[in-house]
Design a protein around this motif. Structure first.
Motif, PDB file in Angstrom:
ATOM      1  N   GLN A 177       0.844  -1.187   0.000  1.00  0.00           N
ATOM      2  CA  GLN A 177       0.000   0.000   0.000  1.00  0.00           C
ATOM      3  C   GLN A 177       0.885   1.246   0.000  1.00  0.00           C
ATOM      4  O   GLN A 177       1.897   1.296   0.701  1.00  0.00           O
ATOM      5  CB  GLN A 177      -0.928   0.013   1.214  1.00  0.00           C
ATOM      6  CG  GLN A 177      -1.866   1.205   1.262  1.00  0.00           C
ATOM      7  CD  GLN A 177      -2.942   1.054   2.318  1.00  0.00           C
ATOM      8  OE1 GLN A 177      -3.569   0.012   2.436  1.00  0.00           O
ATOM      9  NE2 GLN A 177      -3.155   2.106   3.102  1.00  0.00           N
ATOM     10  N   TYR A 178       0.469   2.267  -0.779  1.00  0.00           N
ATOM     11  CA  TYR A 178       1.275   3.468  -0.955  1.00  0.00           C
ATOM     12  C   TYR A 178       0.462   4.720  -0.644  1.00  0.00           C
ATOM     13  O   TYR A 178      -0.756   4.766  -0.884  1.00  0.00           O
ATOM     14  CB  TYR A 178       1.803   3.553  -2.395  1.00  0.00           C
ATOM     15  CG  TYR A 178       2.764   2.440  -2.752  1.00  0.00           C
ATOM     16  CD1 TYR A 178       4.135   2.590  -2.569  1.00  0.00           C
ATOM     17  CD2 TYR A 178       2.293   1.233  -3.249  1.00  0.00           C
ATOM     18  CE1 TYR A 178       5.021   1.570  -2.880  1.00  0.00           C
ATOM     19  CE2 TYR A 178       3.162   0.199  -3.574  1.00  0.00           C
ATOM     20  CZ  TYR A 178       4.527   0.371  -3.386  1.00  0.00           C
ATOM     21  OH  TYR A 178       5.397  -0.647  -3.689  1.00  0.00           O
ATOM     22  N   ASP A 179       1.132   5.711  -0.102  1.00  0.00           N
ATOM     23  CA  ASP A 179       0.558   7.044   0.027  1.00  0.00           C
ATOM     24  C   ASP A 179       0.885   7.816  -1.248  1.00  0.00           C
ATOM     25  O   ASP A 179       2.051   7.892  -1.657  1.00  0.00           O
ATOM     26  CB  ASP A 179       1.142   7.778   1.239  1.00  0.00           C
ATOM     27  CG  ASP A 179       0.705   7.157   2.552  1.00  0.00           C
ATOM     28  OD1 ASP A 179      -0.384   6.548   2.568  1.00  0.00           O
ATOM     29  OD2 ASP A 179       1.444   7.275   3.546  1.00  0.00           O
ATOM     30  N   VAL A 180      -0.148   8.372  -1.869  1.00  0.00           N
ATOM     31  CA  VAL A 180       0.020   9.078  -3.141  1.00  0.00           C
ATOM     32  C   VAL A 180      -0.335  10.552  -2.944  1.00  0.00           C
ATOM     33  O   VAL A 180      -1.412  10.876  -2.439  1.00  0.00           O
ATOM     34  CB  VAL A 180      -0.874   8.465  -4.241  1.00  0.00           C
ATOM     35  CG1 VAL A 180      -0.686   9.210  -5.563  1.00  0.00           C
ATOM     36  CG2 VAL A 180      -0.574   6.978  -4.413  1.00  0.00           C
ATOM     37  N   ILE A 202      -4.494   7.066  -1.867  1.00  0.00           N
ATOM     38  CA  ILE A 202      -3.977   5.738  -1.560  1.00  0.00           C
ATOM     39  C   ILE A 202      -3.873   4.911  -2.829  1.00  0.00           C
ATOM     40  O   ILE A 202      -4.732   4.982  -3.715  1.00  0.00           O
ATOM     41  CB  ILE A 202      -4.875   5.012  -0.528  1.00  0.00           C
ATOM     42  CG1 ILE A 202      -4.954   5.817   0.759  1.00  0.00           C
ATOM     43  CG2 ILE A 202      -4.351   3.618  -0.228  1.00  0.00           C
ATOM     44  CD1 ILE A 202      -5.872   5.219   1.800  1.00  0.00           C
ATOM     45  N   GLY A 203      -2.813   4.103  -2.924  1.00  0.00           N
ATOM     46  CA  GLY A 203      -2.620   3.200  -4.048  1.00  0.00           C
ATOM     47  C   GLY A 203      -2.110   1.845  -3.583  1.00  0.00           C
ATOM     48  O   GLY A 203      -1.642   1.694  -2.440  1.00  0.00           O
ATOM     49  N   TRP A 204      -2.232   0.834  -4.467  1.00  0.00           N
ATOM     50  CA  TRP A 204      -1.794  -0.518  -4.135  1.00  0.00           C
ATOM     51  C   TRP A 204      -1.109  -1.141  -5.346  1.00  0.00           C
ATOM     52  O   TRP A 204      -1.449  -0.852  -6.500  1.00  0.00           O
ATOM     53  CB  TRP A 204      -2.979  -1.407  -3.753  1.00  0.00           C
ATOM     54  CG  TRP A 204      -3.758  -0.946  -2.565  1.00  0.00           C
ATOM     55  CD1 TRP A 204      -3.587  -1.322  -1.258  1.00  0.00           C
ATOM     56  CD2 TRP A 204      -4.856  -0.039  -2.566  1.00  0.00           C
ATOM     57  NE1 TRP A 204      -4.502  -0.699  -0.458  1.00  0.00           N
ATOM     58  CE2 TRP A 204      -5.308   0.095  -1.224  1.00  0.00           C
ATOM     59  CE3 TRP A 204      -5.522   0.695  -3.558  1.00  0.00           C
ATOM     60  CZ2 TRP A 204      -6.362   0.919  -0.870  1.00  0.00           C
ATOM     61  CZ3 TRP A 204      -6.566   1.510  -3.218  1.00  0.00           C
ATOM     62  CH2 TRP A 204      -6.988   1.616  -1.877  1.00  0.00           C
ATOM     63  N   ALA A 242       3.727   2.758   2.180  1.00  0.00           N
ATOM     64  CA  ALA A 242       3.100   2.999   3.482  1.00  0.00           C
ATOM     65  C   ALA A 242       3.115   1.761   4.354  1.00  0.00           C
ATOM     66  O   ALA A 242       3.468   1.810   5.531  1.00  0.00           O
ATOM     67  CB  ALA A 242       1.657   3.484   3.291  1.00  0.00           C
ATOM     68  N   CYS A 243       2.680   0.621   3.793  1.00  0.00           N
ATOM     69  CA  CYS A 243       2.612  -0.600   4.590  1.00  0.00           C
ATOM     70  C   CYS A 243       2.380  -1.777   3.651  1.00  0.00           C
ATOM     71  O   CYS A 243       2.204  -1.622   2.444  1.00  0.00           O
ATOM     72  CB  CYS A 243       1.469  -0.517   5.606  1.00  0.00           C
ATOM     73  SG  CYS A 243      -0.164  -0.360   4.866  1.00  0.00           S
ATOM     74  N   THR A 244       2.359  -2.951   4.233  1.00  0.00           N
ATOM     75  CA  THR A 244       2.019  -4.172   3.513  1.00  0.00           C
ATOM     76  C   THR A 244       0.639  -4.625   3.936  1.00  0.00           C
ATOM     77  O   THR A 244       0.343  -4.706   5.130  1.00  0.00           O
ATOM     78  CB  THR A 244       3.045  -5.284   3.802  1.00  0.00           C
ATOM     79  OG1 THR A 244       4.333  -4.850   3.390  1.00  0.00           O
ATOM     80  CG2 THR A 244       2.685  -6.563   3.058  1.00  0.00           C
ATOM     81  N   VAL A 245      -0.235  -4.890   2.974  1.00  0.00           N
ATOM     82  CA  VAL A 245      -1.601  -5.329   3.268  1.00  0.00           C
ATOM     83  C   VAL A 245      -1.585  -6.826   3.544  1.00  0.00           C
ATOM     84  O   VAL A 245      -1.167  -7.621   2.698  1.00  0.00           O
ATOM     85  CB  VAL A 245      -2.556  -5.011   2.098  1.00  0.00           C
ATOM     86  CG1 VAL A 245      -3.960  -5.508   2.400  1.00  0.00           C
ATOM     87  CG2 VAL A 245      -2.575  -3.507   1.832  1.00  0.00           C
TER      88      VAL A 245
END
Length: 913
Positions: free
Chosen positions: A76-79, A115-117, A156-159
Motif C-alpha cells: 500500500q502506498y501514500d500518493v 492511496i494506491g496498491w 506505506a505498509c504491507t496489506v
C-alpha cells in the motif's frame, strides 16, 4: 458472542473508514468522556441464537461468494498529487498521464484520492513532475505558467489479507490490518469497471439506449449495476450485486436544458421566465431574480463541451466547468477586445457582437443567460455549450419526474434478476485483468441461504372482528369496526373547497354526497358522529385564509372549538398542502384531512374507508391490533416504544434537516404521538437539546396516561436511517441523552429500573430476496410476508437480520435490515423478531403489513410533515424542496419550527398521518 473492540486509527487509516459501512463492518468509536455516570457499551452486541420458529426454506440472494483471495503480498502506498486541495479532475488527468504510467507500471491501483496498491514493492520514493502541456502536445506560449504537477508515491505498509480471513473466521479482532485489507479488496473490484463505464461510487452505467429513459426537465434515468464487497456470516466474503437506477443530465445543448428546466413552451418563453421580477407589489423599483432563473443554478458545477463553428481545438477538446449561471446575457455583457496584430483595444464589445465579428456567427438567442466558466471570467452563450456525458443529476425530482422514474425503475423479481445478470456481464469478473492479475475469484452464481418464514398473525377489530390475511399480505376492511372509535363524539367539524388548479371545483351536490358517504362509512366502522350537517365553505385560492375562515365558521356554528377540518384540494399541490397544514397545526391546533376533488367526485366506499382510518387515528381512535389470547400483548412488563428519524433537504439545497421522535401511547403500541424540530443542516445525529425538548414532554404524558404514574420497565428505541459508521455515535449521544432524561425523571423513585433495547432500521441497501418457486414465493415471485434471513449476508458477529414483512404491490420487495446495538433486557431472538414482524400489521392507516416497523414509519411521516411548520415563505420552501437556492451563500443557522398550538392536545394525537 461479544462484539469485537476496535483499536484507534491513525490519520492515514481514517482515509479508508468511509469504505467500512459498505463492507459490512462497524468502526466502533470510543465513548464520549464526560462526568455523567451513564455508561454506554464500547462494543456492539453479538448475535444470540438463530431463529427456530416458523418454516425453513431455501432462497436466493443477490450476493456472490468470494472463492479465492489474492495470495501474493500487496503493498500500500501514500500518493500525493500537487497540493492539498487539487480537484478530482486534475488528479485523474495527472494519474492517467504517460509519465505516471511509466513510473508505476501495469497493475497499480489508485483510489483517485491519496492511496494506491501494487504487487510491486517500490523501496525508493517515486518523485516525478508531470507536464500536462507536453502530455497533450500543447505548446507553451510566452508568459504562460507551465501546467506542471508533482507526484510523490511513498511506501506505506504491507496489506495482510490473511488478517481479513482470520477476522471473518472469528480468529482475531478487527484492527487496522483488516480495515486496510477490505479497502484494498473494494478498490480492486472497482478498478476495471470504473475505467470502462460511467462510474458513480459503486455503481456503473453503460450507454445502452434500452437502459435509459427521459424523465422530463432535462433529466434522464439510466439503469446500471451496483457491486459492493462485504464481510458476512458464515466465515466468508460476499459481493452484493444489484440493479442501480440513477438520474443524469440529458446530453443536449445547455440552451435546450434551460428551456426544459424552466418548463418553457419556447426559447423566447424561457428568456422571459429568466428575466428579473419585482421584489414586491408595493416597491416598484426593487427587482429580484425569478424563481425560474434560480432553478437554472442546478446547472452549476457541471462539465460541458463548448462547440461552435470556428472554435479552436483547444476550446473544443477541453472540458469546461460551469462556475456560475450569470444574470448577464450575450447582448448585455461587454468586455475589451485586444487585436493581437495591431495591439489596438476595442472597448465594450458585447458577446453577441464578438461572435458575429470573430466567427461570423449570429447567435439565435442572445438574451439567454451566459455561462461563466473557470476563474478567469470566461463566458459562453448557452447555445454554444453541450452538457458533457455522464453528469449525474443530484437534485430532488418533481412529482412528474418521480412518477416516470418509478415506472422506469420498478420491475418484478424475475425482470430484476435478468437485469442483474446483464449487470454481471458488464462487470465480466472472469475477464477482468486486475482480478485475474491479483488472484480474486468470485462465484458467478447467486448464493442460496436458509431463510425462515414466520407465521402471520391474526388482526383484531372491535365486536369480535378478526382478519386472517395469511401469507397474502392484505385483508378487507368491509364489515370491520375499528378497535377504538374516536373517544370524543365528532360534533364541531366542517369542509372547505379550495379553488384554482385549472379545473372547476366540485359542485355542492357532489360535496353533499361525499359528506353523506363519509358519515355512513365512519359510522359503519364504529366512528361516533353527532353532527351530520357540517359547515361547508368556498375556500378560495388562499390556503391560510381558507383555514381561518373555516375555523371561525365551524366554531361559531357549533359554539365549540373545531375538532376536525376537511379541505378539498383541486390537485396534488404541495405548496397549498403545506400552507394548510401550517395553519391547522401551528396556528389553530386542529387536526385536518385533505382530499383531492377527483376522489371527492368519484365518492368510492374504499376511498372513504382509507380516509376513515386516518380520521379515526387523528381523533384519538385505534384501527386494530394484533390478536393474541385474552388481553395479552407481546410485552410482559410496562413497555414504551420510541421511534426516531431525521429527514434532510433535497440534494443541492441548504435547507434544514428535520428530526422526528415518535412514542407509543397505549399498552399495545398501536397509537403514537410525535414531536418534530429542525436539526441543523444535513446533521443526522439528533441534537441533545432536541432530544430534551421533544422527548421529555412525551415521556411525562406517557407516564401520566399509559404508565399510571410510573415510568416504563422496558424501552425499545428504533432509529431509522443512520449509517453503520454512526452506530456508536447513536449510542454515545442519542441513547445516552435519552437515558439521562429517564434517570432524571426516575431519580425520586427507588423502584426505577428502565432497561433499553436499541435497534437500527435501514432500507437503503441492495440486498434482495429471490425465493424459489413454492411456498416461499408469492404469485409475482416476491418473498411472502414474514421472510427472515439471518445467515450468509448478515454481519459476521453482530446481531442483525433482514426481514421482509410486507407484500410488494409492485416491483421487487426490499427487506428491512435491522441491527440491534444493545439489549439490556436480553430478549429471546424468536420472540423479539416475531414482535417486530407482527407489529407491522398494526399500522394505523392500512390493511396491509408495512415494510418498516411502525414506530420509525411514523417518525418518517412526521419528519417529512415538519417541513410545513417552517417559519419561511412559500417561495423559499419551494426552492428548498426542489434543490434550488435563492442565495449563493449557505445559511449560518437554522430557524426553529413554529410550535404547534396545543389547546386541544394535538401534540398527543396522530396529527401527522
Amino acid at each position: 458472542m461479544s462484539g469485537h473492540p476496535f483499536t484507534p486509527l491513525t490519520p492515514r487509516e481514517l482515509e479508508n473508514v468511509r469504505l467500512v459501512k459498505e463492507a459490512g463492518l462497524t468502526p466502533t468509536r470510543h465513548p464520549i468522556e464526560d462526568s455523567n455516570p451513564i455508561q454506554m457499551p464500547k462494543t456492539l452486541m453479538g448475535r444470540p441464537k438463530f431463529n427456530t420458529s416458523g418454516k425453513a426454506v431455501q432462497i436466493q440472494i443477490n450476493s456472490h461468494k468470494i472463492l479465492e483471495y489474492p495470495t501474493r503480498t500487496i503493498h500500500q502506498y501514500d500518493v500525493t498529487i500537487g497540493g492539498t486541495n487539487e480537484k478530482r479532475g486534475l488528479i485523474r488527468s495527472v494519474w492517467e498521464s504517460r509519465a505516471v504510467r511509466a513510473a508505476v507500471g501495469n497493475g497499480f491501483i489508485f483510489d483517485g484520492n491519496k492511496i494506491g496498491w501494487s504487487m510491486t514493492e517500490f523501496k525508493d520514493e517515486i518523485n516525478i513532475v508531470v507536464d500536462l502541456d507536453k502530455e497533450r502536445n500543447i505548446e507553451l506560449k510566452p508568459g504562460r505558467t507551465p501546467n506542471q504537477h508533482r507526484v510523490v508515491i511513498r511506501h506505506a505498509c504491507t496489506v495482510n489479507l490473511a488478517a481479513l480471513a482470520a477476522y471473518v473466521e472469528g480468529r482475531m479482532a478487527f484492527d487496522k490490518t483488516v480495515l486496510e485489507s477490505i479497502s484494498f479488496m473494494d478498490h480492486l473490484l472497482r478498478e476495471t469497471p470504473s475505467k470502462t463505464h460511467i462510474a458513480m461510487k459503486r455503481s456503473y452505467f453503460g450507454r445502452n439506449i434500452d437502459e435509459r429513459a427521459l424523465l422530463g426537465g432535462g433529466v434522464e434515468a439510466m439503469k446500471g449495476v451496483y457491486q459492493s464487497i462485504r464481510c458476512a456470516e458464515g466465515r466468508s466474503l460476499v459481493v452484493n450485486v444489484d440493479v442501480s437506477n440513477t438520474t443524469f443530465w440529458h446530453e443536449t445543448t445547455v440552451s435546450q436544458l434551460a428551456m426544459l428546466i424552466t418548463g418553457a413552451s419556447s426559447m423566447q418563453d424561457c428568456i422571459n421566465k429568466c428575466r428579473q421580477v419585482r421584489a414586491s407589489p408595493t416597491n416598484g423599483d426593487a427587482m429580484k431574480e425569478s424563481y425560474h432563473f434560480a432553478a437554472l443554478r442546478r446547472l452549476q458545477k457541471n462539465n460541458i463541451k463548448v462547440l461552435f463553428r470556428g472554435a479552436s481545438d483547444a476550446i473544443k477538446n477541453k472540458t469546461w466547468r460551469i462556475a456560475r449561471v450569470s444574470s448577464l446575457t450575450a447582448r448585455t455583457h461587454t468586455f475589451d477586445v485586444v487585436d493581437r496584430r495591431s495591439g489596438k483595444t476595442e472597448k465594450d464589445v458585447t458577446v453577441e457582437n464578438y461572435f458575429k465579428s470573430k466567427y461570423n456567427i449570429a447567435l439565435q438567442w442572445p438574451e439567454l443567460p451566459l455561462l461563466e466558466t473557470g476563474k478567469k471570467e470566461i463566458f459562453y452563450p448557452m447555445e454554444c455549450c453541450v452538457m458533457d456525458k455522464g453528469q449525474r443529476y443530484p437534485f430532488k425530482l418533481d412529482e412528474a419526474q418521480t412518477a416516470s422514474m418509478i415506472k422506469f425503475a420498478v420491475s418484478k423479481p424475475q425482470v430484476r434478476k435478468e437485469a442483474i445478470q446483464r449487470g454481471l456481464k458488464m462487470l465480466d469478473w472472469k475477464n477482468d485483468p486486475f482480478l485475474s492479475n491479483y488472484g480474486l475469484k468470485i462465484d458467478p452464481n447467486m448464493l442460496k441461504t436458509e431463510a425462515r418464514i414466520l407465521p402471520p398473525p391474526e388482526i383484531a377489530y372491535a365486536k369480535g372482528g378478526i382478519a386472517r390475511p395469511g401469507f397474502s399480505g392484505r385483508w378487507d376492511l368491509r364489515g370491520k369496526v375499528f378497535l377504538m372509535p374516536n373517544p370524543a363524539p365528532l360534533k364541531s367539524w366542517g369542509l372547505s373547497v379550495i379553488g384554482g388548479g385549472g379545473r372547476p371545483p366540485p359542485t355542492r351536490d357532489a360535496v353533499n354526497l361525499f359528506i353523506k358517504q363519509f358519515i355512513t362509512s365512519y359510522r359503519g366502522h364504529g366512528g361516533v358522529i353527532l353532527n351530520t350537517d357540517p359547515v361547508v365553505l368556498d375556500g378560495g385560492t388562499d390556503g391560510a385564509d381558507a383555514v381561518k375562515n373555516l375555523f371561525n365558521a365551524v366554531g361559531n356554528a357549533n359554539k365549540l372549538r373545531p375538532q376536525l377540518m376537511f379541505f378539498v384540494l383541486p390537485t396534488k399541490n404541495v405548496d397549498m398542502y403545506n400552507r394548510i397544514k401550517k395553519s391547522t397545526d401551528c396556528r389553530f391546533g386542529v387536526v385536518s384531512q385533505c382530499v383531492q376533488s377527483a376522489h371527492l367526485v368519484k365518492n368510492q366506499p374504499q376511498y372513504h374507508s382509507n380516509v376513515c382510518m386516518k380520521v379515526n387515528a387523528k381523533l384519538g381512535g385505534t384501527t386494530c391490533k394484533i390478536n393474541m389470547r385474552g388481553n395479552a400483548s407481546h410485552f410482559t412488563v410496562p413497555t414504551m416504544i420510541i421511534g426516531a428519524d431525521v429527514s434532510h433537504a433535497a440534494p443541492g439545497s441548504n435547507g434544514a434537516s428535520f428530526a422526528a421522535i415518535t412514542m407509543s401511547m397505549d399498552k399495545f403500541a398501536a397509537r403514537y404521538a410525535a414531536a418534530v424540530e429542525t436539526n441543523g443542516i444535513r446533521v443526522e445525529i439528533i441534537a441533545t437539546q432536541n432530544i430534551e425538548e421533544m422527548l421529555r414532554p412525551l415521556i411525562q404524558n406517557w407516564s401520566e396516561n399509559t404508565g399510571q404514574g410510573r415510568l416504563p420497565d422496558h424501552v425499545f428505541y428504533f432509529r431509522d436511517g443512520v449509517s453503520e459508521g454512526q452506530y456508536q455515535e447513536v449510542l454515545n449521544q442519542e441513547v445516552r441523552d435519552i437515558k439521562r432524561i429517564f434517570t432524571d425523571l426516575g431519580k425520586h423513585n427507588p423502584d426505577y429500573k428502565t432497561k433499553f433495547t436499541v435497534i437500527i432500521c435501514e432500507k437503503r441497501h441492495h440486498i434482495r430476496f429471490f425465493p424459489l418457486p413454492g411456498p416461499a414465493a408469492d404469485r409475482n415471485g416476491n418473498p411472502v410476508p414474514g421472510t427472515l434471513v439471518e445467515r450468509d449476508v448478515t454481519h459476521p458477529f453482530e446481531y442483525d437480520f433482514y426481514l421482509c414483512s410486507h407484500a410488494a404491490i409492485q416491483g421487487t420487495a426490499r427487506p428491512t435490515h435491522y441491527h440491534i446495538l444493545m439489549d439490556e433486557c436480553e430478549l429471546k431472538g424468536d420472540a423479539f423478531q416475531t414482535m417486530l414482524y407482527e407489529h407491522s400489521y398494526q399500522y394505523m392507516r392500512a390493511t396491509t403489513p408495512v415494510s418498516l416497523f411502525p414506530a420509525v414509519y411514523y417518525a418518517h411521516l412526521a419528519s417529512n410533515r415538519a417541513r410545513s411548520h417552517l417559519d419561511i415563505s412559500e417561495a423559499q420552501l419551494r426552492l428548498e424542496r426542489s434543490g434550488g437556492s435563492s442565495s449563493e451563500k449557505p445559511p449560518t443557522e437554522v430557524k426553529r419550527l413554529i410550535d404547534m398550538a396545543n389547546n386541544t392536545g394535538i401534540k398527543w394525537s396522530m396529527w401527522y398521518v
